[in-house]
Design a protein around this motif. Sequence first.
Motif, PDB file in Angstrom:
ATOM      1  N   VAL A  48       0.838  -1.202   0.000  1.00  0.00           N
ATOM      2  CA  VAL A  48       0.000   0.000   0.000  1.00  0.00           C
ATOM      3  C   VAL A  48       0.874   1.253   0.000  1.00  0.00           C
ATOM      4  N   SER A  49       1.932   1.242   0.815  1.00  0.00           N
ATOM      5  CA  SER A  49       2.828   2.396   0.877  1.00  0.00           C
ATOM      6  C   SER A  49       3.527   2.640  -0.455  1.00  0.00           C
ATOM      7  N   VAL A  50       3.973   1.565  -1.100  1.00  0.00           N
ATOM      8  CA  VAL A  50       4.667   1.707  -2.385  1.00  0.00           C
ATOM      9  C   VAL A  50       3.719   2.237  -3.454  1.00  0.00           C
ATOM     10  N   LEU A  51       2.520   1.657  -3.524  1.00  0.00           N
ATOM     11  CA  LEU A  51       1.550   2.103  -4.518  1.00  0.00           C
ATOM     12  C   LEU A  51       1.138   3.555  -4.264  1.00  0.00           C
ATOM     13  N   TYR A  52       1.028   3.926  -3.000  1.00  0.00           N
ATOM     14  CA  TYR A  52       0.658   5.306  -2.689  1.00  0.00           C
ATOM     15  C   TYR A  52       1.769   6.267  -3.093  1.00  0.00           C
ATOM     16  N   ALA A  53       3.021   5.839  -2.930  1.00  0.00           N
ATOM     17  CA  ALA A  53       4.141   6.671  -3.369  1.00  0.00           C
ATOM     18  C   ALA A  53       4.099   6.887  -4.879  1.00  0.00           C
ATOM     19  N   VAL A  54       3.709   5.851  -5.616  1.00  0.00           N
ATOM     20  CA  VAL A  54       3.578   5.976  -7.067  1.00  0.00           C
ATOM     21  C   VAL A  54       2.481   6.980  -7.423  1.00  0.00           C
ATOM     22  N   VAL A  55       1.332   6.889  -6.734  1.00  0.00           N
ATOM     23  CA  VAL A  55       0.233   7.822  -6.992  1.00  0.00           C
ATOM     24  C   VAL A  55       0.652   9.253  -6.659  1.00  0.00           C
ATOM     25  N   LEU A  56       1.352   9.436  -5.543  1.00  0.00           N
ATOM     26  CA  LEU A  56       1.840  10.763  -5.178  1.00  0.00           C
ATOM     27  C   LEU A  56       2.753  11.332  -6.260  1.00  0.00           C
ATOM     28  N   GLY A  57       3.692  10.503  -6.717  1.00  0.00           N
ATOM     29  CA  GLY A  57       4.616  10.961  -7.755  1.00  0.00           C
ATOM     30  C   GLY A  57       3.887  11.324  -9.037  1.00  0.00           C
ATOM     31  N   LEU A  58       2.912  10.517  -9.426  1.00  0.00           N
ATOM     32  CA  LEU A  58       2.150  10.793 -10.642  1.00  0.00           C
ATOM     33  C   LEU A  58       1.371  12.102 -10.519  1.00  0.00           C
ATOM     34  N   CYS A  59       0.765  12.334  -9.358  1.00  0.00           N
ATOM     35  CA  CYS A  59       0.013  13.576  -9.146  1.00  0.00           C
ATOM     36  C   CYS A  59       0.937  14.790  -9.177  1.00  0.00           C
ATOM     37  N   VAL A 181      -9.963  10.885 -10.708  1.00  0.00           N
ATOM     38  CA  VAL A 181      -9.499   9.535 -10.374  1.00  0.00           C
ATOM     39  C   VAL A 181      -8.221   9.608  -9.546  1.00  0.00           C
ATOM     40  N   LEU A 182      -7.304  10.501  -9.947  1.00  0.00           N
ATOM     41  CA  LEU A 182      -6.064  10.650  -9.183  1.00  0.00           C
ATOM     42  C   LEU A 182      -6.330  11.244  -7.805  1.00  0.00           C
ATOM     43  N   TRP A 183      -7.271  12.188  -7.719  1.00  0.00           N
ATOM     44  CA  TRP A 183      -7.619  12.730  -6.412  1.00  0.00           C
ATOM     45  C   TRP A 183      -8.189  11.638  -5.504  1.00  0.00           C
ATOM     46  N   THR A 184      -9.013  10.756  -6.075  1.00  0.00           N
ATOM     47  CA  THR A 184      -9.574   9.655  -5.292  1.00  0.00           C
ATOM     48  C   THR A 184      -8.466   8.745  -4.776  1.00  0.00           C
ATOM     49  N   GLY A 185      -7.538   8.366  -5.671  1.00  0.00           N
ATOM     50  CA  GLY A 185      -6.418   7.530  -5.248  1.00  0.00           C
ATOM     51  C   GLY A 185      -5.543   8.208  -4.222  1.00  0.00           C
ATOM     52  N   LEU A 186      -5.373   9.525  -4.358  1.00  0.00           N
ATOM     53  CA  LEU A 186      -4.545  10.273  -3.414  1.00  0.00           C
ATOM     54  C   LEU A 186      -5.134  10.248  -2.011  1.00  0.00           C
ATOM     55  N   LEU A 187      -6.430  10.478  -1.909  1.00  0.00           N
ATOM     56  CA  LEU A 187      -7.064  10.551  -0.591  1.00  0.00           C
ATOM     57  C   LEU A 187      -7.258   9.171   0.027  1.00  0.00           C
ATOM     58  N   ILE A 188      -7.736   8.219  -0.779  1.00  0.00           N
ATOM     59  CA  ILE A 188      -7.924   6.868  -0.250  1.00  0.00           C
ATOM     60  C   ILE A 188      -6.584   6.240   0.119  1.00  0.00           C
ATOM     61  N   GLY A 189      -5.583   6.420  -0.724  1.00  0.00           N
ATOM     62  CA  GLY A 189      -4.258   5.872  -0.432  1.00  0.00           C
ATOM     63  C   GLY A 189      -3.671   6.451   0.834  1.00  0.00           C
ATOM     64  N   GLY A 190      -3.846   7.753   1.044  1.00  0.00           N
ATOM     65  CA  GLY A 190      -3.355   8.362   2.273  1.00  0.00           C
ATOM     66  C   GLY A 190      -4.038   7.813   3.499  1.00  0.00           C
ATOM     67  N   ALA A 191      -5.373   7.631   3.395  1.00  0.00           N
ATOM     68  CA  ALA A 191      -6.119   7.082   4.531  1.00  0.00           C
ATOM     69  C   ALA A 191      -5.679   5.651   4.836  1.00  0.00           C
ATOM     70  N   LEU A 192      -5.486   4.842   3.799  1.00  0.00           N
ATOM     71  CA  LEU A 192      -5.059   3.458   4.014  1.00  0.00           C
ATOM     72  C   LEU A 192      -3.657   3.393   4.594  1.00  0.00           C
ATOM     73  N   THR A 193      -2.770   4.227   4.095  1.00  0.00           N
ATOM     74  CA  THR A 193      -1.390   4.227   4.601  1.00  0.00           C
ATOM     75  C   THR A 193      -1.347   4.565   6.084  1.00  0.00           C
ATOM     76  N   LEU A 194      -2.104   5.587   6.482  1.00  0.00           N
ATOM     77  CA  LEU A 194      -2.140   5.953   7.895  1.00  0.00           C
ATOM     78  C   LEU A 194      -2.828   4.875   8.728  1.00  0.00           C
ATOM     79  N   ALA A 195      -3.868   4.255   8.179  1.00  0.00           N
ATOM     80  CA  ALA A 195      -4.557   3.199   8.913  1.00  0.00           C
ATOM     81  C   ALA A 195      -3.621   2.033   9.210  1.00  0.00           C
ATOM     82  N   PHE A 196      -2.816   1.648   8.225  1.00  0.00           N
ATOM     83  CA  PHE A 196      -1.876   0.550   8.445  1.00  0.00           C
ATOM     84  C   PHE A 196      -0.795   0.942   9.446  1.00  0.00           C
ATOM     85  N   MET A 197      -0.424   2.216   9.471  1.00  0.00           N
ATOM     86  CA  MET A 197       0.547   2.663  10.469  1.00  0.00           C
ATOM     87  C   MET A 197      -0.015   2.521  11.879  1.00  0.00           C
ATOM     88  N   PHE A 198      -1.307   2.765  12.021  1.00  0.00           N
ATOM     89  CA  PHE A 198      -1.929   2.620  13.336  1.00  0.00           C
ATOM     90  C   PHE A 198      -2.073   1.154  13.741  1.00  0.00           C
TER      91      PHE A 198
END
Length: 249
Positions: A48-59, A181-198
Amino acid sequence: MALFETLVVVLGVAFVAALVVVAKTRLFPVSEDEEPREDVAEYIAMMVSVLYAVVLGLCLVSVWETRSSAADHVQVEASALHQMYLLADALPSDRREPVRDAARTYASHVVDVEWPEMAARRPLDPNGWRLLEQLRQAGEVDDSAKVPQQIAAQEVLAQLGYIDDARRGREAAAQERLSPVLWTGLLIGGALTLAFMFLFGIKRSTTHVVMVMGLSGFIAFTVLLIHQLDSPFGEVLGATPDAFTRYFR
Protein backbone atom coordinates in the motif's frame (compact mmCIF):
# COMPACT_ATOMS: atom_id res chain seq x y z
CA MET A 1 -19.21 9.76 -14.40
CA ALA A 2 -15.66 8.43 -14.60
CA LEU A 3 -15.16 9.12 -10.88
CA PHE A 4 -18.34 7.26 -9.96
CA GLU A 5 -17.36 4.28 -12.10
CA THR A 6 -13.90 4.24 -10.53
CA LEU A 7 -15.36 4.22 -7.02
CA VAL A 8 -17.73 1.41 -7.95
CA VAL A 9 -14.87 -0.69 -9.32
CA VAL A 10 -12.63 -0.01 -6.29
CA LEU A 11 -15.38 -0.78 -3.78
CA GLY A 12 -16.40 -3.85 -5.76
CA VAL A 13 -12.87 -5.26 -5.75
CA ALA A 14 -12.53 -4.54 -2.03
CA PHE A 15 -15.87 -6.24 -1.31
CA VAL A 16 -14.92 -9.33 -3.32
CA ALA A 17 -11.58 -9.51 -1.47
CA ALA A 18 -13.42 -9.28 1.85
CA LEU A 19 -15.74 -12.10 0.83
CA VAL A 20 -12.76 -14.27 -0.12
CA VAL A 21 -11.14 -13.67 3.27
CA VAL A 22 -14.37 -14.45 5.12
CA ALA A 23 -14.90 -17.60 3.07
CA LYS A 24 -11.33 -18.73 3.71
CA THR A 25 -11.62 -18.25 7.46
CA ARG A 26 -14.95 -20.10 7.53
CA LEU A 27 -13.86 -23.00 5.35
CA PHE A 28 -10.26 -23.26 6.59
CA PRO A 29 -10.23 -21.87 10.15
CA VAL A 30 -6.91 -21.30 11.90
CA SER A 31 -6.23 -24.00 14.49
CA GLU A 32 -5.23 -23.14 18.02
CA ASP A 33 -1.70 -24.40 17.38
CA GLU A 34 -1.09 -21.90 14.59
CA GLU A 35 0.07 -18.36 15.30
CA PRO A 36 -1.25 -15.39 13.31
CA ARG A 37 1.02 -14.46 10.41
CA GLU A 38 2.14 -10.87 10.86
CA ASP A 39 4.34 -11.07 7.76
CA VAL A 40 1.24 -11.01 5.53
CA ALA A 41 -0.02 -7.84 7.18
CA GLU A 42 3.42 -6.23 6.89
CA TYR A 43 3.61 -7.17 3.21
CA ILE A 44 0.20 -5.64 2.51
CA ALA A 45 1.14 -2.48 4.41
CA MET A 46 4.38 -2.23 2.41
CA MET A 47 2.56 -2.66 -0.92
CA VAL A 48 0.00 0.00 0.00
CA SER A 49 2.83 2.40 0.88
CA VAL A 50 4.67 1.71 -2.38
CA LEU A 51 1.55 2.10 -4.52
CA TYR A 52 0.66 5.31 -2.69
CA ALA A 53 4.14 6.67 -3.37
CA VAL A 54 3.58 5.98 -7.07
CA VAL A 55 0.23 7.82 -6.99
CA LEU A 56 1.84 10.76 -5.18
CA GLY A 57 4.62 10.96 -7.76
CA LEU A 58 2.15 10.79 -10.64
CA CYS A 59 0.01 13.58 -9.15
CA LEU A 60 3.02 15.81 -8.51
CA VAL A 61 4.37 15.34 -12.02
CA SER A 62 0.96 16.04 -13.54
CA VAL A 63 0.26 19.29 -11.69
CA TRP A 64 3.85 20.52 -12.02
CA GLU A 65 3.82 20.01 -15.79
CA THR A 66 0.56 21.94 -16.06
CA ARG A 67 1.94 24.78 -13.96
CA SER A 68 5.20 24.91 -15.95
CA SER A 69 3.29 24.87 -19.23
CA ALA A 70 1.13 27.77 -18.04
CA ALA A 71 4.21 29.81 -17.08
CA ASP A 72 5.80 29.10 -20.49
CA HIS A 73 2.69 30.28 -22.33
CA VAL A 74 2.66 33.50 -20.32
CA GLN A 75 6.33 34.18 -21.05
CA VAL A 76 5.92 33.58 -24.79
CA GLU A 77 2.80 35.74 -24.96
CA ALA A 78 4.34 38.66 -23.08
CA SER A 79 7.62 38.46 -25.00
CA ALA A 80 5.86 38.47 -28.39
CA LEU A 81 3.67 41.39 -27.29
CA HIS A 82 6.78 43.30 -26.26
CA GLN A 83 8.40 42.57 -29.62
CA MET A 84 5.34 44.03 -31.36
CA TYR A 85 5.66 47.12 -29.20
CA LEU A 86 9.29 47.54 -30.25
CA LEU A 87 8.61 46.83 -33.93
CA ALA A 88 6.17 49.75 -33.97
CA ASP A 89 9.21 52.03 -34.44
CA ALA A 90 9.71 50.55 -37.92
CA LEU A 91 6.09 51.06 -39.02
CA PRO A 92 4.69 54.16 -40.76
CA SER A 93 4.33 57.10 -38.39
CA ASP A 94 0.54 56.89 -38.34
CA ARG A 95 0.68 53.23 -37.21
CA ARG A 96 3.19 53.51 -34.38
CA GLU A 97 1.08 54.91 -31.57
CA PRO A 98 -2.00 52.77 -32.39
CA VAL A 99 0.14 49.63 -32.12
CA ARG A 100 1.72 50.77 -28.84
CA ASP A 101 -1.63 51.78 -27.36
CA ALA A 102 -3.22 48.50 -28.40
CA ALA A 103 -0.31 46.53 -26.90
CA ARG A 104 -0.54 48.40 -23.59
CA THR A 105 -4.33 47.99 -23.48
CA TYR A 106 -4.04 44.25 -24.14
CA ALA A 107 -1.37 43.79 -21.44
CA SER A 108 -3.43 45.72 -18.89
CA HIS A 109 -6.50 43.63 -19.72
CA VAL A 110 -4.56 40.39 -19.20
CA VAL A 111 -3.11 41.49 -15.86
CA ASP A 112 -6.03 43.38 -14.33
CA VAL A 113 -9.06 41.55 -15.73
CA GLU A 114 -8.11 38.08 -16.91
CA TRP A 115 -5.64 37.09 -14.22
CA PRO A 116 -8.12 37.17 -11.30
CA GLU A 117 -10.57 35.20 -13.43
CA MET A 118 -7.97 32.54 -14.22
CA ALA A 119 -6.95 32.32 -10.56
CA ALA A 120 -10.61 31.68 -9.68
CA ARG A 121 -10.92 29.13 -12.53
CA ARG A 122 -13.66 31.13 -14.22
CA PRO A 123 -13.88 31.12 -18.03
CA LEU A 124 -12.57 34.21 -19.79
CA ASP A 125 -14.86 36.51 -21.73
CA PRO A 126 -14.16 37.26 -25.42
CA ASN A 127 -12.94 40.80 -24.75
CA GLY A 128 -9.33 39.64 -24.81
CA TRP A 129 -9.75 38.24 -28.30
CA ARG A 130 -11.39 41.49 -29.45
CA LEU A 131 -8.42 43.45 -28.11
CA LEU A 132 -6.11 41.08 -29.96
CA GLU A 133 -8.04 41.76 -33.17
CA GLN A 134 -7.66 45.50 -32.56
CA LEU A 135 -3.94 44.92 -32.18
CA ARG A 136 -3.92 43.09 -35.50
CA GLN A 137 -5.74 45.93 -37.25
CA ALA A 138 -3.42 48.51 -35.71
CA GLY A 139 -0.40 46.75 -37.21
CA GLU A 140 -1.72 46.60 -40.76
CA VAL A 141 -0.15 48.87 -43.40
CA ASP A 142 -1.30 49.69 -46.91
CA ASP A 143 0.51 49.18 -50.19
CA SER A 144 1.88 52.72 -50.17
CA ALA A 145 4.22 51.87 -47.25
CA LYS A 146 7.92 51.50 -47.96
CA VAL A 147 9.45 48.07 -48.30
CA PRO A 148 11.17 48.14 -44.85
CA GLN A 149 7.86 49.18 -43.30
CA GLN A 150 6.01 46.34 -45.04
CA ILE A 151 8.65 43.90 -43.80
CA ALA A 152 8.19 45.25 -40.27
CA ALA A 153 4.43 44.84 -40.63
CA GLN A 154 4.92 41.20 -41.65
CA GLU A 155 7.08 40.66 -38.57
CA VAL A 156 4.37 42.26 -36.44
CA LEU A 157 1.86 39.76 -37.84
CA ALA A 158 4.28 36.91 -37.11
CA GLN A 159 4.59 38.01 -33.48
CA LEU A 160 0.81 38.29 -33.34
CA GLY A 161 0.62 34.63 -34.35
CA TYR A 162 2.84 33.73 -31.38
CA ILE A 163 0.56 35.74 -29.08
CA ASP A 164 -2.49 33.98 -30.47
CA ASP A 165 -1.04 30.50 -29.89
CA ALA A 166 0.27 31.36 -26.42
CA ARG A 167 -3.06 32.87 -25.42
CA ARG A 168 -4.90 29.71 -26.43
CA GLY A 169 -2.45 27.66 -24.37
CA ARG A 170 -2.87 29.99 -21.39
CA GLU A 171 -6.65 29.73 -21.50
CA ALA A 172 -6.48 25.94 -21.76
CA ALA A 173 -4.02 25.69 -18.86
CA ALA A 174 -6.28 27.82 -16.67
CA GLN A 175 -9.07 25.24 -17.01
CA GLU A 176 -6.97 22.11 -16.53
CA ARG A 177 -7.47 20.13 -13.32
CA LEU A 178 -6.00 17.04 -11.78
CA SER A 179 -8.04 13.99 -12.72
CA PRO A 180 -10.76 13.10 -10.16
CA VAL A 181 -9.50 9.53 -10.37
CA LEU A 182 -6.06 10.65 -9.18
CA TRP A 183 -7.62 12.73 -6.41
CA THR A 184 -9.57 9.66 -5.29
CA GLY A 185 -6.42 7.53 -5.25
CA LEU A 186 -4.54 10.27 -3.41
CA LEU A 187 -7.06 10.55 -0.59
CA ILE A 188 -7.92 6.87 -0.25
CA GLY A 189 -4.26 5.87 -0.43
CA GLY A 190 -3.35 8.36 2.27
CA ALA A 191 -6.12 7.08 4.53
CA LEU A 192 -5.06 3.46 4.01
CA THR A 193 -1.39 4.23 4.60
CA LEU A 194 -2.14 5.95 7.89
CA ALA A 195 -4.56 3.20 8.91
CA PHE A 196 -1.88 0.55 8.44
CA MET A 197 0.55 2.66 10.47
CA PHE A 198 -1.93 2.62 13.34
CA LEU A 199 -2.60 -1.10 13.07
CA PHE A 200 0.69 -2.81 12.27
CA GLY A 201 4.41 -2.78 12.70
CA ILE A 202 5.34 -0.61 15.69
CA LYS A 203 5.46 -1.97 19.24
CA ARG A 204 6.74 0.98 21.29
CA SER A 205 4.05 3.58 21.79
CA THR A 206 6.36 6.65 21.72
CA THR A 207 7.99 5.59 18.46
CA HIS A 208 4.59 4.75 17.06
CA VAL A 209 3.20 8.18 17.85
CA VAL A 210 6.22 10.03 16.44
CA MET A 211 6.22 8.06 13.19
CA VAL A 212 2.48 8.40 12.68
CA MET A 213 2.69 12.14 13.36
CA GLY A 214 5.55 12.55 10.89
CA LEU A 215 3.88 10.50 8.18
CA SER A 216 0.53 12.23 8.68
CA GLY A 217 2.12 15.66 8.47
CA PHE A 218 4.09 14.75 5.36
CA ILE A 219 1.04 13.33 3.59
CA ALA A 220 -1.00 16.42 4.51
CA PHE A 221 1.79 18.69 3.23
CA THR A 222 2.04 16.77 -0.05
CA VAL A 223 -1.72 16.83 -0.63
CA LEU A 224 -1.82 20.59 0.06
CA LEU A 225 1.14 21.10 -2.29
CA ILE A 226 -0.67 19.22 -5.05
CA HIS A 227 -3.82 21.23 -4.36
CA GLN A 228 -1.93 24.51 -4.76
CA LEU A 229 -0.08 23.41 -7.89
CA ASP A 230 -3.38 22.19 -9.34
CA SER A 231 -4.28 25.88 -9.76
CA PRO A 232 -1.79 27.00 -12.46
CA PHE A 233 -2.57 30.68 -11.89
CA GLY A 234 -3.26 30.54 -8.14
CA GLU A 235 -1.94 33.12 -5.72
CA VAL A 236 0.44 30.85 -3.81
CA LEU A 237 2.37 28.69 -6.30
CA GLY A 238 0.74 29.60 -9.62
CA ALA A 239 2.28 31.42 -12.58
CA THR A 240 2.46 35.18 -12.10
CA PRO A 241 1.87 38.07 -14.54
CA ASP A 242 5.39 39.40 -13.94
CA ALA A 243 6.30 38.92 -17.61
CA PHE A 244 3.60 41.43 -18.60
CA THR A 245 4.22 43.88 -15.80
CA ARG A 246 7.96 43.83 -16.47
CA TYR A 247 7.41 45.00 -20.04
CA PHE A 248 4.37 47.26 -19.71
CA ARG A 249 4.32 48.71 -16.17
